[in-house]
Design a protein around this motif. Structure first.
Motif, PDB file in Angstrom:
ATOM      1  N   GLY A 172       0.838  -1.193   0.000  1.00 64.45           N
ATOM      2  CA  GLY A 172       0.000   0.000   0.000  1.00 64.45           C
ATOM      3  C   GLY A 172       0.870   1.239   0.000  1.00 64.45           C
ATOM      4  N   SER A 173       0.241   2.384  -0.035  1.00 66.07           N
ATOM      5  CA  SER A 173       1.000   3.630  -0.060  1.00 66.07           C
ATOM      6  C   SER A 173       1.174   4.186   1.342  1.00 66.07           C
ATOM      7  N   LEU A 174       2.419   4.512   1.684  1.00 67.87           N
ATOM      8  CA  LEU A 174       2.701   5.111   2.985  1.00 67.87           C
ATOM      9  C   LEU A 174       2.647   6.645   2.924  1.00 67.87           C
ATOM     10  N   GLY A 175       2.473   7.170   1.712  1.00 67.56           N
ATOM     11  CA  GLY A 175       2.408   8.619   1.543  1.00 67.56           C
ATOM     12  C   GLY A 175       1.007   9.087   1.197  1.00 67.56           C
ATOM     13  N   GLU A 176       0.920  10.269   0.600  1.00 67.01           N
ATOM     14  CA  GLU A 176      -0.359  10.865   0.232  1.00 67.01           C
ATOM     15  C   GLU A 176      -1.024  10.059  -0.877  1.00 67.01           C
ATOM     16  N   VAL A 177      -2.337   9.890  -0.784  1.00 63.46           N
ATOM     17  CA  VAL A 177      -3.092   9.099  -1.753  1.00 63.46           C
ATOM     18  C   VAL A 177      -4.140   9.982  -2.429  1.00 63.46           C
ATOM     19  N   PHE A 178      -4.194   9.900  -3.758  1.00 60.87           N
ATOM     20  CA  PHE A 178      -5.239  10.588  -4.522  1.00 60.87           C
ATOM     21  C   PHE A 178      -6.367   9.599  -4.767  1.00 60.87           C
ATOM     22  N   SER A 179      -7.603  10.010  -4.543  1.00 57.83           N
ATOM     23  CA  SER A 179      -8.734   9.097  -4.739  1.00 57.83           C
ATOM     24  C   SER A 179      -9.930   9.846  -5.310  1.00 57.83           C
ATOM     25  N   PHE A 180     -10.781   9.095  -6.007  1.00 63.82           N
ATOM     26  CA  PHE A 180     -12.042   9.635  -6.523  1.00 63.82           C
ATOM     27  C   PHE A 180     -12.998   8.473  -6.704  1.00 63.82           C
ATOM     28  N   ASP A 181     -14.283   8.784  -6.811  1.00 60.63           N
ATOM     29  CA  ASP A 181     -15.311   7.753  -6.956  1.00 60.63           C
ATOM     30  C   ASP A 181     -15.652   7.544  -8.423  1.00 60.63           C
ATOM     31  N   CYS A 182     -15.825   6.285  -8.804  1.00 59.13           N
ATOM     32  CA  CYS A 182     -16.180   5.944 -10.174  1.00 59.13           C
ATOM     33  C   CYS A 182     -17.517   6.581 -10.546  1.00 59.13           C
ATOM     34  N   ALA A 184     -19.733   5.604 -12.648  1.00 59.89           N
ATOM     35  CA  ALA A 184     -20.827   4.671 -12.884  1.00 59.89           C
ATOM     36  C   ALA A 184     -21.242   3.888 -11.647  1.00 59.89           C
ATOM     37  N   CYS A 185     -20.268   3.287 -10.938  1.00 58.62           N
ATOM     38  CA  CYS A 185     -20.624   2.377  -9.842  1.00 58.62           C
ATOM     39  C   CYS A 185     -20.329   2.938  -8.461  1.00 58.62           C
ATOM     40  N   GLY A 186     -19.613   4.066  -8.389  1.00 56.07           N
ATOM     41  CA  GLY A 186     -19.327   4.683  -7.102  1.00 56.07           C
ATOM     42  C   GLY A 186     -18.155   4.087  -6.352  1.00 56.07           C
ATOM     43  N   MET A 187     -17.488   3.076  -6.920  1.00 51.89           N
ATOM     44  CA  MET A 187     -16.332   2.473  -6.265  1.00 51.89           C
ATOM     45  C   MET A 187     -15.195   3.486  -6.172  1.00 51.89           C
ATOM     46  N   THR A 188     -14.502   3.511  -5.035  1.00 52.47           N
ATOM     47  CA  THR A 188     -13.385   4.441  -4.851  1.00 52.47           C
ATOM     48  C   THR A 188     -12.143   3.918  -5.562  1.00 52.47           C
ATOM     49  N   ILE A 189     -11.544   4.762  -6.397  1.00 51.12           N
ATOM     50  CA  ILE A 189     -10.330   4.429  -7.138  1.00 51.12           C
ATOM     51  C   ILE A 189      -9.190   5.243  -6.538  1.00 51.12           C
ATOM     52  N   ILE A 205     -11.799  -0.530 -10.236  1.00 55.82           N
ATOM     53  CA  ILE A 205     -11.395  -1.787  -9.615  1.00 55.82           C
ATOM     54  C   ILE A 205     -12.568  -2.757  -9.464  1.00 55.82           C
ATOM     55  N   ASN A 206     -13.784  -2.292  -9.734  1.00 58.29           N
ATOM     56  CA  ASN A 206     -14.954  -3.172  -9.710  1.00 58.29           C
ATOM     57  C   ASN A 206     -14.931  -4.037 -10.971  1.00 58.29           C
ATOM     58  N   PRO A 207     -14.779  -5.369 -10.851  1.00 57.93           N
ATOM     59  CA  PRO A 207     -14.671  -6.230 -12.035  1.00 57.93           C
ATOM     60  C   PRO A 207     -15.916  -6.214 -12.913  1.00 57.93           C
TER      61      PRO A 207
END
Length: 294
Positions: A172-182, A184-189, A205-207
């Motif tokens: 995993g990342s030990l530093g700052e992480v950029f994230s947003f929600d998909c 279509a499905c709302g999954m966090t990327i 990441i939603n298959p």
């Protein structure tokens, strides 16, 4: 986490039987074990990487991409410890300040030599799990290959596995992480900020989701621009724009048909994958024409 010693026991038992069949099965167990070692490290990054993000399915390349895109330490050896002393109210300014604390070890992650994994993975496959294509100088076809060569390669895998004694896997990342929600499905990327130094395509990441995005570092702000990767078509029935995820077309073959239902007028539209031809202007000819006109 994979029980390495148990896997070695399974492989050695097959070696001891010393038959054509048992040695072939031993080679298969070796290959599966090497794949598991790689894929269990990839599994730790499910929240960061989709299977569709992978550029190659070879086990070594999967771990290598995790290292490049998410966590540099995924194939490294390290020990994780935690302080036994309270740190509330203390002002730590240097590395020595932290090292002066008392620690208890939680676990150790063993290194994974990806080049050696790759060599052994291919070796057992080529020697035992594939039949060579015959040619004019080949002898009779055989189901099972040379026993001594297989035994030697299987033993090489055992020798590689035996020193892997770590009891911990961490990613995993030990530093700052950029994230947003998909969209279509709302999954966090998610992506580590330090890895977003150039434009990159990421998949949800939603298959079950077909969405993908282009992430580009913003030049004006410390941020990331997100562009949904879609194709737009005009509905023939109601003239409204239809948006189709670009990833869908990656799986289509020549003349294959895709049906789209307009959410507005319920018309069914057919998209057919076919070549498109256009004339590309010759820039050199254009420049020569301009010089002639002058």
């Amino acid at each position: 986490m994979l029980d390495i010693q148990k896997r070695i026991g399974v492989i050695e038992k097959l070696l001891q039987e010393d038959t054509d069949q048992s040695l072939t099965y031993a080679a298969l167990e070796c290959r599966l074990t090497l794949e598991y070692l790689c894929y269990e490290r990839f599994k730790l990054t499910y929240s960061y990487l989709s299977q569709d993000d992978l550029k190659n399915w070879v086990p070594k390349d999967v771990v290598k991409q995790v290292s490049e895109d998410v966590d540099d330490n995924i194939d490294k050896e390290f020990t994780l410890s935690i302080s036994t002393q309270p740190t509330d109210g203390k002002n730590f300014k240097t590395k020595e300040d932290f090292e002066a604390l008392k620690y208890v070890t939680l676990g150790k992650q063993s290194a994974l030599n990806l080049n050696e994994v790759h060599s052994l993975w291919h070796g057992v496959s080529n020697l035992a799990l594939h039949l060579p294509i015959p040619n004019i100088s080949s002898g009779d076809l055989t189901i099972y290959q040379n026993k001594e060569r297989i035994k030697k390669k299987v033993q090489s895998v055992i020798d590689f596995l035996r020193p892997i004694t770590g009891n911990l896997l961490m990613a995993g990342s030990l530093g700052e992480v950029f994230s947003f929600d998909c969209f279509a499905c709302g999954m966090t990327i998610k992506r580590p900020v330090k890895k977003l130094v150039s434009p990159s395509v990421v998949n949800c990441i939603n298959p079950k989701c077909d969405e993908s995005y282009l992430l580009e570092p913003s030049e004006t702000e410390k941020n990331v621009d997100i562009t949904r990767r879609i194709f737009k078509f005009e509905c023939i029935g109601c003239k409204r724009d239809l948006e189709v995820p670009g990833k869908i077309f990656r799986e289509l073959r020549f003349n294959q048909q895709l049906n789209i239902v307009c959410s507005s007028c319920q018309s069914t539209l057919e998209l057919v994958m076919r070549p498109l031809m256009k004339l590309v202007e010759d820039k050199n000819s254009h420049n020569e024409q301009n010089q002639t006109d002058a």
